[in-house]
Design a protein around this motif. Structure first.
Motif, PDB file in Angstrom:
ATOM      1  N   PHE A   1      -6.419  -0.403  -8.397  1.00  0.00           N
ATOM      2  CA  PHE A   1      -7.285  -1.435  -7.819  1.00  0.00           C
ATOM      3  C   PHE A   1      -8.192  -0.896  -6.714  1.00  0.00           C
ATOM      4  O   PHE A   1      -9.313  -1.358  -6.545  1.00  0.00           O
ATOM      5  CB  PHE A   1      -6.441  -2.580  -7.278  1.00  0.00           C
ATOM      6  N   SER A   2      -7.702   0.059  -5.966  1.00  0.00           N
ATOM      7  CA  SER A   2      -8.525   0.661  -4.901  1.00  0.00           C
ATOM      8  C   SER A   2      -8.394   2.174  -4.950  1.00  0.00           C
ATOM      9  O   SER A   2      -8.246   2.843  -3.933  1.00  0.00           O
ATOM     10  CB  SER A   2      -8.116   0.128  -3.530  1.00  0.00           C
ATOM     11  N   GLY A   3      -8.421   2.704  -6.157  1.00  0.00           N
ATOM     12  CA  GLY A   3      -8.260   4.136  -6.346  1.00  0.00           C
ATOM     13  C   GLY A   3      -6.824   4.492  -6.673  1.00  0.00           C
ATOM     14  O   GLY A   3      -5.944   3.634  -6.731  1.00  0.00           O
ATOM     15  N   LEU A   4      -6.590   5.770  -6.906  1.00  0.00           N
ATOM     16  CA  LEU A   4      -5.250   6.285  -7.190  1.00  0.00           C
ATOM     17  C   LEU A   4      -4.777   7.117  -6.012  1.00  0.00           C
ATOM     18  O   LEU A   4      -5.515   7.970  -5.503  1.00  0.00           O
ATOM     19  CB  LEU A   4      -5.265   7.143  -8.452  1.00  0.00           C
ATOM     20  N   PHE A   5      -3.546   6.880  -5.577  1.00  0.00           N
ATOM     21  CA  PHE A   5      -2.928   7.701  -4.536  1.00  0.00           C
ATOM     22  C   PHE A   5      -2.276   8.915  -5.204  1.00  0.00           C
ATOM     23  O   PHE A   5      -2.770   9.438  -6.186  1.00  0.00           O
ATOM     24  CB  PHE A   5      -1.927   6.871  -3.750  1.00  0.00           C
ATOM     25  N   ALA A   6      -1.158   9.360  -4.669  1.00  0.00           N
ATOM     26  CA  ALA A   6      -0.501  10.570  -5.170  1.00  0.00           C
ATOM     27  C   ALA A   6      -0.149  10.411  -6.645  1.00  0.00           C
ATOM     28  O   ALA A   6       0.272   9.335  -7.072  1.00  0.00           O
ATOM     29  CB  ALA A   6       0.759  10.841  -4.353  1.00  0.00           C
ATOM     30  N   PRO A   7      -0.235  11.501  -7.415  1.00  0.00           N
ATOM     31  CA  PRO A   7      -0.711  12.829  -6.989  1.00  0.00           C
ATOM     32  C   PRO A   7      -2.206  13.058  -7.228  1.00  0.00           C
ATOM     33  O   PRO A   7      -2.680  14.184  -7.105  1.00  0.00           O
ATOM     34  CB  PRO A   7       0.114  13.755  -7.892  1.00  0.00           C
ATOM     35  N   HIS A   8      -2.959  11.991  -7.570  1.00  0.00           N
ATOM     36  CA  HIS A   8      -4.357  12.156  -7.978  1.00  0.00           C
ATOM     37  C   HIS A   8      -5.323  12.176  -6.797  1.00  0.00           C
ATOM     38  O   HIS A   8      -6.282  12.950  -6.792  1.00  0.00           O
ATOM     39  CB  HIS A   8      -4.757  11.027  -8.929  1.00  0.00           C
ATOM     40  N   TRP A   9      -5.140  11.246  -5.839  1.00  0.00           N
ATOM     41  CA  TRP A   9      -6.057  11.086  -4.704  1.00  0.00           C
ATOM     42  C   TRP A   9      -7.498  10.954  -5.215  1.00  0.00           C
ATOM     43  O   TRP A   9      -8.381  11.727  -4.881  1.00  0.00           O
ATOM     44  CB  TRP A   9      -5.902  12.225  -3.696  1.00  0.00           C
ATOM     45  N   ARG A  10      -7.698   9.887  -6.030  1.00  0.00           N
ATOM     46  CA  ARG A  10      -9.022   9.614  -6.588  1.00  0.00           C
ATOM     47  C   ARG A  10      -9.493   8.230  -6.139  1.00  0.00           C
ATOM     48  O   ARG A  10      -9.164   7.218  -6.751  1.00  0.00           O
ATOM     49  CB  ARG A  10      -8.979   9.696  -8.117  1.00  0.00           C
ATOM     50  N   PRO A  11     -10.274   8.172  -5.066  1.00  0.00           N
ATOM     51  CA  PRO A  11     -10.772   6.869  -4.598  1.00  0.00           C
ATOM     52  C   PRO A  11     -11.785   6.248  -5.550  1.00  0.00           C
ATOM     53  O   PRO A  11     -12.086   5.056  -5.431  1.00  0.00           O
ATOM     54  CB  PRO A  11     -11.415   7.206  -3.246  1.00  0.00           C
ATOM     55  N   ASP A  12     -12.300   7.036  -6.496  1.00  0.00           N
ATOM     56  CA  ASP A  12     -13.286   6.514  -7.443  1.00  0.00           C
ATOM     57  C   ASP A  12     -12.645   5.818  -8.634  1.00  0.00           C
ATOM     58  O   ASP A  12     -13.340   5.241  -9.471  1.00  0.00           O
ATOM     59  CB  ASP A  12     -14.181   7.649  -7.944  1.00  0.00           C
ATOM     60  N   ALA A  13     -11.324   5.854  -8.748  1.00  0.00           N
ATOM     61  CA  ALA A  13     -10.639   5.225  -9.883  1.00  0.00           C
ATOM     62  C   ALA A  13     -10.587   3.712  -9.704  1.00  0.00           C
ATOM     63  O   ALA A  13     -10.543   3.199  -8.582  1.00  0.00           O
ATOM     64  CB  ALA A  13      -9.228   5.780 -10.016  1.00  0.00           C
ATOM     65  N   ARG A  14     -10.583   2.999 -10.825  1.00  0.00           N
ATOM     66  CA  ARG A  14     -10.412   1.541 -10.823  1.00  0.00           C
ATOM     67  C   ARG A  14      -9.497   1.158 -11.983  1.00  0.00           C
ATOM     68  O   ARG A  14      -9.374   1.870 -12.970  1.00  0.00           O
ATOM     69  CB  ARG A  14     -11.767   0.828 -10.945  1.00  0.00           C
ATOM     70  N   GLY A  15      -8.878  -0.010 -11.854  1.00  0.00           N
ATOM     71  CA  GLY A  15      -7.842  -0.423 -12.788  1.00  0.00           C
ATOM     72  C   GLY A  15      -8.321  -0.566 -14.223  1.00  0.00           C
ATOM     73  O   GLY A  15      -9.469  -0.938 -14.473  1.00  0.00           O
ATOM     74  N   VAL A  16      -7.407  -0.282 -15.150  1.00  0.00           N
ATOM     75  CA  VAL A  16      -7.711  -0.341 -16.575  1.00  0.00           C
ATOM     76  C   VAL A  16      -6.521  -0.935 -17.325  1.00  0.00           C
ATOM     77  O   VAL A  16      -5.364  -0.614 -17.025  1.00  0.00           O
ATOM     78  CB  VAL A  16      -8.005   1.076 -17.123  1.00  0.00           C
ATOM     79  N   ILE A  17      -6.777  -1.817 -18.272  1.00  0.00           N
ATOM     80  CA  ILE A  17      -5.791  -2.206 -19.277  1.00  0.00           C
ATOM     81  C   ILE A  17      -6.328  -1.700 -20.606  1.00  0.00           C
ATOM     82  O   ILE A  17      -7.393  -2.131 -21.059  1.00  0.00           O
ATOM     83  CB  ILE A  17      -5.573  -3.726 -19.334  1.00  0.00           C
ATOM     84  N   ALA A  18      -5.597  -0.775 -21.223  1.00  0.00           N
ATOM     85  CA  ALA A  18      -6.063  -0.134 -22.450  1.00  0.00           C
ATOM     86  C   ALA A  18      -5.127  -0.480 -23.603  1.00  0.00           C
ATOM     87  O   ALA A  18      -3.983  -0.890 -23.402  1.00  0.00           O
ATOM     88  CB  ALA A  18      -6.126   1.372 -22.257  1.00  0.00           C
ATOM     89  N   GLY A  19      -5.641  -0.285 -24.825  1.00  0.00           N
ATOM     90  CA  GLY A  19      -4.820  -0.492 -26.009  1.00  0.00           C
ATOM     91  C   GLY A  19      -4.646  -1.942 -26.412  1.00  0.00           C
ATOM     92  O   GLY A  19      -3.697  -2.282 -27.128  1.00  0.00           O
ATOM     93  N   LEU A  20      -5.536  -2.822 -25.979  1.00  0.00           N
ATOM     94  CA  LEU A  20      -5.403  -4.245 -26.297  1.00  0.00           C
ATOM     95  C   LEU A  20      -5.710  -4.513 -27.771  1.00  0.00           C
ATOM     96  O   LEU A  20      -6.657  -3.973 -28.337  1.00  0.00           O
ATOM     97  CB  LEU A  20      -6.350  -5.077 -25.435  1.00  0.00           C
ATOM     98  N   THR A  21      -4.889  -5.349 -28.379  1.00  0.00           N
ATOM     99  CA  THR A  21      -5.147  -5.902 -29.707  1.00  0.00           C
ATOM    100  C   THR A  21      -4.874  -7.403 -29.640  1.00  0.00           C
ATOM    101  O   THR A  21      -4.343  -7.907 -28.638  1.00  0.00           O
ATOM    102  CB  THR A  21      -4.230  -5.269 -30.766  1.00  0.00           C
ATOM    103  N   ALA A  22      -5.194  -8.100 -30.710  1.00  0.00           N
ATOM    104  CA  ALA A  22      -4.941  -9.546 -30.745  1.00  0.00           C
ATOM    105  C   ALA A  22      -3.448  -9.865 -30.701  1.00  0.00           C
ATOM    106  O   ALA A  22      -3.061 -10.997 -30.408  1.00  0.00           O
ATOM    107  CB  ALA A  22      -5.578 -10.153 -31.998  1.00  0.00           C
ATOM    108  N   TYR A  23      -2.623  -8.880 -30.976  1.00  0.00           N
ATOM    109  CA  TYR A  23      -1.167  -9.072 -30.951  1.00  0.00           C
ATOM    110  C   TYR A  23      -0.627  -9.227 -29.536  1.00  0.00           C
ATOM    111  O   TYR A  23       0.384  -9.889 -29.312  1.00  0.00           O
ATOM    112  CB  TYR A  23      -0.517  -7.880 -31.657  1.00  0.00           C
ATOM    113  N   VAL A  24      -1.307  -8.625 -28.568  1.00  0.00           N
ATOM    114  CA  VAL A  24      -0.783  -8.559 -27.197  1.00  0.00           C
ATOM    115  C   VAL A  24      -0.811  -9.926 -26.535  1.00  0.00           C
ATOM    116  O   VAL A  24      -1.839 -10.618 -26.532  1.00  0.00           O
ATOM    117  CB  VAL A  24      -1.580  -7.533 -26.367  1.00  0.00           C
ATOM    118  N   GLY A  25       0.330 -10.315 -25.953  1.00  0.00           N
ATOM    119  CA  GLY A  25       0.438 -11.568 -25.216  1.00  0.00           C
ATOM    120  C   GLY A  25       0.871 -11.329 -23.788  1.00  0.00           C
ATOM    121  O   GLY A  25       0.975 -10.185 -23.333  1.00  0.00           O
TER     122      GLY A  25
END
Length: 493
Positions: free
Chosen positions: A343-367
């Motif tokens: 949500f506000s970047g990745l902390f350890a071990p990445h330390w990437r303030p440019d990262a933002r949240g992702v939900i991947a792999g969605l299909t119509a099956y997912v509830g």
């Protein structure tokens, strides 16, 4: 002989006093929240006088619940939110400004400026820390630069700096001290000398005259006044180091994770600091009296319990945080989706303030059940990333993870963490391990407990989870997690 040991636990959202008996069991507790002050986006402050008033109140209330007084306490320890920075007047005790909380990012421009000469790891060899808004030193510099007259008064010794341990000890005893664990989070202390480093003070332009004396984590700093009249104030540890101590992780390779809003993993690495090449922090674990300091590797995960709160408050997926376990248990797996809560970047071990949240792999099956389970798996895989980094840095594979904090009430989560790690996870019987660690350290000093071995016998297991999936399944799931993490990068400038 006095019958109890007290711990003052000054946290990010509340302060509490816990009183323990000789067996390490909780005899009484009181807790009170304080305001979170947000003057601007990204700024977070606390009113130090409000916190002190709350500490006095909860300490009096805990003693009242117990039907006891200060004379019934053999000693008291302090544990605290780390890096939160306060400057106050030596003569009057009045704060010159609100405390700047560890989450505050107002020093971002200063951090970027410091990184132009030497990069993010400019001070890592001396401090074990990367350049980040997280730490206290840049916050002190900001206060000196921005509060009118502060720098001149600090150079004359009229203003004092402290993290919250220093503030409470000063209010309780009149002594201006800090311990090595808190000092190690300022970016101003040298890990080898355990003293303020002149080159670091010069680089951050912080006058030595305003700094507290660095002492061990367990020694008598002075006798209490007021609500703790005459009680030896005998320990101070930053909250995560206190949790490590409360979990009795006294041997190199032993590790704990505190699962709360975020997740904080610490591994004891013994008497020599291990400088990380894997994105972790090197910090002081504790120092008892004149014994050598014990060091630790630390990895911080920004979003753990906060993800459950987000599902509750932002998506309305659940009405109470405790409902996440039942919802996630309603399905056998995540349906192929992966949730990376950057949500506000990745902390350890990445330390990437440019990262933002992702939900991947969605299909119509997912509830919603699959999303809930993916959220719990996100906590587990973030833990795995830090554990892998610790093993690579220390050369010690994790044999067992001791867990504490509010999220450990979720048995499904603990099982998922064990699956992700391929190692057992054990939950402590006393979950308030930050308070317990401060009490243990103080108790050692005043003779309430004789030695570390005795403290280890007090530790009790409340639950154990062993891995239930195959190595092949674990490897496939971890690879999918890493693929999703890669998708989070580069979303913000």
């Amino acid at each position: 002989m006095s019958r109890y040991i007290a711990a003052i636990d000054q946290g990010t959202t509340s302060s509490r006093c816990m009183i323990f008996d000789e067996g390490g069991a909780v005899a009484a507790m009181a807790q009170k929240e304080h305001r979170q002050i947000f003057p601007r986006p990204g700024w977070v402050e606390h009113d130090a006088l409000e916190i002190w008033a709350n500490v006095e109140a909860v300490t009096a209330t805990a003693l009242e619940h117990l039907g006891a007084g200060p004379s019934d306490l053999a000693g008291a320890g302090v544990t605290n939110q780390r890096e939160t920075t306060l400057v106050w007047e030596k003569s009057s005790g009045r704060p010159r400004a609100n405390a700047i909380v560890w989450q505050d990012v107002r020093t971002q421009a200063l951090i970027a400026d410091l990184a132009r000469d030497g990069g993010q790891d400019r001070f890592r060899a001396a401090t074990g820390l990367p350049l980040a808004t997280y730490f206290s030193g840049p916050k002190i510099r900001w206060l000196l630069d921005e509060v009118p007259g502060a720098r001149e008064r600090a150079e004359r010794g009229e203003l004092l700096f402290g993290t919250m341990d220093s503030w409470l000890i000063w209010k309780l005893t009149g002594r201006h001290v800090t311990d090595v664990t808190n000092a190690s989070r300022t970016m101003l202390m040298n890990l080898e000398t355990l003293d303020w480093d002149d080159s670091l003070l010069a680089a951050l332009d912080v006058p030595r005259a305003m700094l507290p004396e660095i002492r061990s984590s367990a020694e008598v700093y002075g006798n209490g006044r007021g609500v703790l009249e005459g009680v030896p104030i005998a320990a101070a540890l930053g909250d995560q180091q206190a949790a490590l101590f409360g979990q009795t992780c006294f041997e190199p390779g032993e590790a704990k994770c505190t699962y709360g809003t975020g997740a904080f993993l610490l591994m004891n690495t013994g008497e020599q600091p291990v400088l990380s090449t894997q994105g972790l922090l090197t910090t002081i674990a504790y120092r008892i009296g004149e014994a050598p300091a014990i060091y630790a590797l630390e990895g911080s995960v920004a979003v753990a319990g906060a993800l459950v709160q987000w599902l509750r408050d932002n998506l309305g997926l659940i009405s109470k945080a405790s409902e996440i376990e039942a919802l996630a248990s309603s399905v056998a797996d995540t349906g192929g989706c992966v949730f990376v809560p950057a949500f506000s970047g990745l902390f350890a071990p990445h330390w990437r303030p440019d990262a933002r949240g992702v939900i991947a792999g969605l299909t119509a099956y997912v509830g919603k059940g699959h999303l809930a389970r993916a959220a719990l798996e996100a906590v587990a895989w973030q833990t795995r990333e830090v554990v892998d980094a610790m093993a690579a840095d220390s050369g010690r594979p994790l044999l067992v993870l001791k867990a504490d904090g509010g999220m450990t009430a979720n048995a499904l989560l603990m099982g998922i963490v064990a699956d992700a790690l391929g190692a057992p996870v054990v939950r402590a019987k006393v979950l308030e391990t930050t308070s317990l660690g401060a009490a243990y350290a103080a108790g050692l000093v005043v003779g309430f407990w004789p030695d570390l071995a005795t403290l280890s016998t007090h530790w009790r297991e409340d639950g154990r989870w062993s891995p239930q999936i195959t190595d092949e399944a674990r490897a496939l799931d971890y690879a999918r997690w890493k693929k999703a993490v890669a998708l989070t990068l580069g979303w913000a400038p």
